[in-house]
Design a protein around this motif. Sequence first.
Motif, short mmCIF file in Angstrom:
data_model
loop_
_atom_site.label_atom_id
_atom_site.label_comp_id
_atom_site.label_asym_id
_atom_site.label_seq_id
_atom_site.Cartn_x
_atom_site.Cartn_y
_atom_site.Cartn_z
N ALA A 1 0.83 -1.20 0.00
CA ALA A 1 0.00 0.00 0.00
C ALA A 1 0.87 1.26 0.00
N LEU A 2 1.97 1.21 0.77
CA LEU A 2 2.90 2.35 0.81
C LEU A 2 3.49 2.62 -0.56
N ALA A 3 3.91 1.55 -1.26
CA ALA A 3 4.47 1.71 -2.60
C ALA A 3 3.43 2.27 -3.56
N LEU A 4 2.19 1.78 -3.45
CA LEU A 4 1.12 2.25 -4.33
C LEU A 4 0.83 3.73 -4.09
N VAL A 5 0.78 4.15 -2.83
CA VAL A 5 0.53 5.56 -2.51
C VAL A 5 1.67 6.43 -3.04
#
Length: 357
Positions: free
Chosen positions: A13-17
């Motif tokens: 999720a961090l990478a996607l954000v």
Amino acid sequence: MRESIERRSFILALALVNVVFALVLKPFWGAIFWACAVAVIFFPLQEKLKSIFGEKPNRAALSTLMVALFIVVLPVLGIAYSFVQEGLSFYQKLDSGKVNPGEFFEEIRTAFPFINDLLAQFDITPADVRERLSSFAVTASRMFAEQALSIGQNTFAFIMSVALMLYLTFFLLRDGKQLLYVLMKALPLGDERERQLFQKFAEVTRATVKGNIVVAMVQGALGGLIFWLLDIPGPILWGVVMAFLSLIPAVGASLVWLPVSIYLFATGSWVAGSILVAYGAVVIGLADNVLRPLLVGRDTKLPDYLVLFSTLGGIALFGITGFVLGPLIAALFLVFWQLFMSEFNTTDVYEDDKPQR
């Protein structure tokens, strides 16, 4: 097991954000990069002013920003405006037939008969060369005029980009240390490695921007001056072109003054041609051979050939910003490998192959 899944999900999720946020900022990457570059260059001045203003960091940052505005931003904008004006004037002359590249080629071919033999070896006729030169000149000048018109029509967007750059520069100057601390805390590379990487980023950015801009301004001014003294049309245009081309190490400005000197020889202006060759090789070339190693190569600690290739590659990939990004990526490449060799290659893998005494 559940904790591992949660950790992986969070990282995903961090990478996607991060990717989505980068896409949101994509229209402003140029302004963000140059804000970082200006802040890095003038950060030492900011630190000196902070000691003067004491507990007033806003005043120190604003004063530093004003200095950067008058030393860097306004002169660059003025040069770009002069370049556009001269370029449009040259396009109008070309479009009206006052300037004919085909005639220039004919004069050079008449003055140097060996060109005919050279073209014949490659099965090229002079008519083909004249046609291609004229077509290229018209296409290039029309493209330039369209770009200049586009810039004029998008003046508001350009002004907004400059304003955003200056706005962000103010906060980077004022809060630079805190932002750097947060970034070092967030990155999982190790504080010492991160410190070396950020230090190299600052060194290379400061050296390439300051060094290349100084060399460009000096070579452009020297080139424009000699063109004006020799009464060559468009001295401001060609001076700015030499300034831009001087971002390419070793060969930059010579791409302008050398063909012009050849044309002067072809038209019988031997004195003017000789003066231009001597001036270009000694005076303009000296600025590149002396200033660039002192201002760029020494501070970046990069070999001259690596500076050349990384600059050309950076410009090809990123446009005009590449003259900074290219050497910066090359320097970070070397730093990463130095860290790798010092930390992970602690033993000599060829120890068994050493000759026995």
